[in-house]
Design an enzyme around this catalytic site. Structure first.
Site, PDB file in Angstrom:
ATOM      1  N   CYS A 239       0.817  -1.226   0.000  1.00 31.88           N
ATOM      2  CA  CYS A 239       0.000   0.000   0.000  1.00 31.88           C
ATOM      3  C   CYS A 239       0.850   1.276   0.000  1.00 31.88           C
ATOM      4  O   CYS A 239       0.630   2.180  -0.818  1.00 31.88           O
ATOM      5  CB  CYS A 239      -0.971  -0.019   1.173  1.00 31.88           C
ATOM      6  SG  CYS A 239      -0.215   0.085   2.813  1.00 31.88           S
TER       7      CYS A 239
ATOM      8  N   HIS B 231      -5.770   1.856  -4.340  1.00 31.32           N
ATOM      9  CA  HIS B 231      -4.876   1.317  -3.311  1.00 31.32           C
ATOM     10  C   HIS B 231      -4.464  -0.103  -3.658  1.00 31.32           C
ATOM     11  O   HIS B 231      -5.074  -0.765  -4.502  1.00 31.32           O
ATOM     12  CB  HIS B 231      -5.541   1.376  -1.934  1.00 31.32           C
ATOM     13  CG  HIS B 231      -6.678   0.413  -1.748  1.00 31.32           C
ATOM     14  ND1 HIS B 231      -6.938  -0.214  -0.551  1.00 31.32           N
ATOM     15  CD2 HIS B 231      -7.650  -0.028  -2.596  1.00 31.32           C
ATOM     16  CE1 HIS B 231      -8.004  -0.992  -0.658  1.00 31.32           C
ATOM     17  NE2 HIS B 231      -8.458  -0.903  -1.891  1.00 31.32           N
TER      18      HIS B 231
ATOM     19  N   HIS C 200      -2.665   1.355   6.962  1.00 32.85           N
ATOM     20  CA  HIS C 200      -3.007   1.260   5.538  1.00 32.85           C
ATOM     21  C   HIS C 200      -3.130   2.664   4.963  1.00 32.85           C
ATOM     22  O   HIS C 200      -3.525   3.607   5.655  1.00 32.85           O
ATOM     23  CB  HIS C 200      -4.315   0.488   5.349  1.00 32.85           C
ATOM     24  CG  HIS C 200      -4.605   0.147   3.912  1.00 32.85           C
ATOM     25  ND1 HIS C 200      -3.837  -0.736   3.189  1.00 32.85           N
ATOM     26  CD2 HIS C 200      -5.565   0.590   3.056  1.00 32.85           C
ATOM     27  CE1 HIS C 200      -4.316  -0.845   1.960  1.00 32.85           C
ATOM     28  NE2 HIS C 200      -5.360  -0.049   1.855  1.00 32.85           N
TER      29      HIS C 200
END
Length: 378
Positions: free
Chosen positions: A271, A331, A319
């Site tokens: 990520c 993402h 994240h």
């Protein structure tokens, strides 16, 4: 009774006895075996059980994401430490060369003093034939003495600096070894969490996996709808900066590439690898990990976010995604998934950062958004 009649009677009695025995109550005899019943079809797990599986997978992949951030942070720190050690090694080499030169000069000065016999200036004046020349020589001697004193100071300083550089390099090597162990521990934790999740998923039937995926989509859609329903994006106009546009273009070009923990492209990403590389491509480098992006980059209100901004998720900032406008993000979700477009509110939002902001406000206290509860990165 004739012999033929006797034989017929015997045969008849034999048949009657046999029938009587077979008909007697409780007599056992073999019957044809019935055909085997078909095996019952596997019953898919109910939604309640699949929801428990989904929650368990969310926790596993979330913990893997936390460990991945720790690994990436240690990796980034190790790169910086290696660069510092390289620079220190170069300075140590240069300092050794300088110390050798100074030592040679000091040796030359000592040899020159030996050639003069080490006589004091007064003795040379009294024994000399030319007082004027002596005075000229005395001036040069004074300059030489000052130079020698400076040389001694330079040698001492060079020795001290060389020791400091060597001690600093030794400390950096020690830190590098500690970070190597931290990376190894994080790598083991990542592998353990992912292996557990993969084993859990492997026990599901095909229909159960399909239903699980559907439940994940439904949970994400529900969270996104609730988030949009707060009106959080009503005031946004969708405009962004030139660098923000470049970052979005880079991220968009990576759609469909697989998630791999620790990866920074070009073929796969995690990520923060995706977001950091996108902004590097835009000419504005950012920290490597999602936690450092949250800690170091300027914070903006969620209702003010624009394309190119980074959306940080979960209370531990484990994240990160890139906002692309219209309530959507790009993402790299988690192992087993590809870079994709999702709803910005499909996961719990911690806050938003803007890499190219000109003003750096104080970090907000606590969570930066309202609803947005959902599953872990998907």
């Amino acid at each position: 009774m004739r012999t033929g009649e006797r034989g017929l009677l015997t045969a008849a009695l034999t048949v009657i006895c046999a029938v009587t025995v077979l008909a007697a109550p409780g007599t056992a005899f073999a019957a044809p075996a019935p055909p085997p019943a078909p095996a019952p079809a596997a019953t898919p797990a109910p939604d309640k059980d699949l929801e428990a599986v989904r929650a368990r997978l969310d926790r596993l992949y979330h913990d893997a994401a936390v460990a991945t951030d720790a690994y990436n942070g240690a990796e980034e720190k190790a790169r910086k430490q290696s660069a510092e050690i390289t620079a220190l090694t170069k300075r140590i080499t240069q300092q050794r060369q300088r110390l050798a030169e100074l030592t040679d000069r000091a040796g030359a000065a000592a040899r020159d003093q030996y050639r003069t016999g080490g006589l004091s200036p007064t003795a040379r004046f009294l024994l000399g034939d030319d007082p004027g020349r002596f005075l000229d020589d005395a001036g040069r001697v004074l300059q030489g003495q000052r130079a020698a004193s400076g040389l001694i100071t330079d040698v001492s300083r060079a020795q001290r600096d060389l020791k400091d550089y060597a001690d600093d390099a030794a400390a950096r090597w020690k830190e590098l070894e500690a970070d190597r162990k931290a990376r190894a521990a994080a790598r083991r934790e990542i592998r353990r969490q992912i292996d557990t999740a993969e084993k859990l998923e492997s026990r599901l039937e095909k229909k159960e996996k399909e239903r699980l995926a559907q439940l994940e989509r439904e949970a994400a859609a529900k969270a996104q709808t609730a988030w949009l329903g707060t009106g959080v994006l009503d005031g946004t106009d969708g405009t962004t900066s030139v660098r923000g546009e470049k970052a979005v273009r880079y991220a968009t070009a990576q759609l469909g590439k697989p998630y791999v923990w620790g990866a920074e492209g070009p073929d796969s990403f995690d990520c923060s690898g995706l977001t950091s590389q996108a902004w590097a491509a835009a000419g504005h480098p950012v920290p490597r990990t999602s936690q450092e992006q949250w800690r170091q980059l300027p914070h903006v209100a969620v209702e003010d976010m624009r394309p190119g901004d980074l959306v940080i998720y979960f209370d531990d900032a484990s994240h990160v995604a890139m906002y692309i406008g219209n309530g959507k993000i790009i993402h790299a979700p988690r192992p087993g998934r590809d870079v994709t477009v999702a709803g910005a509110g499909s996961m719990p939002i911690l806050g938003v950062v803007r890499p190219d902001a000109t003003h750096v406000p104080a970090p907000p206290a606590g969570r930066a958004t309202g609803p947005g509860g959902g599953s872990s990165p998907r």
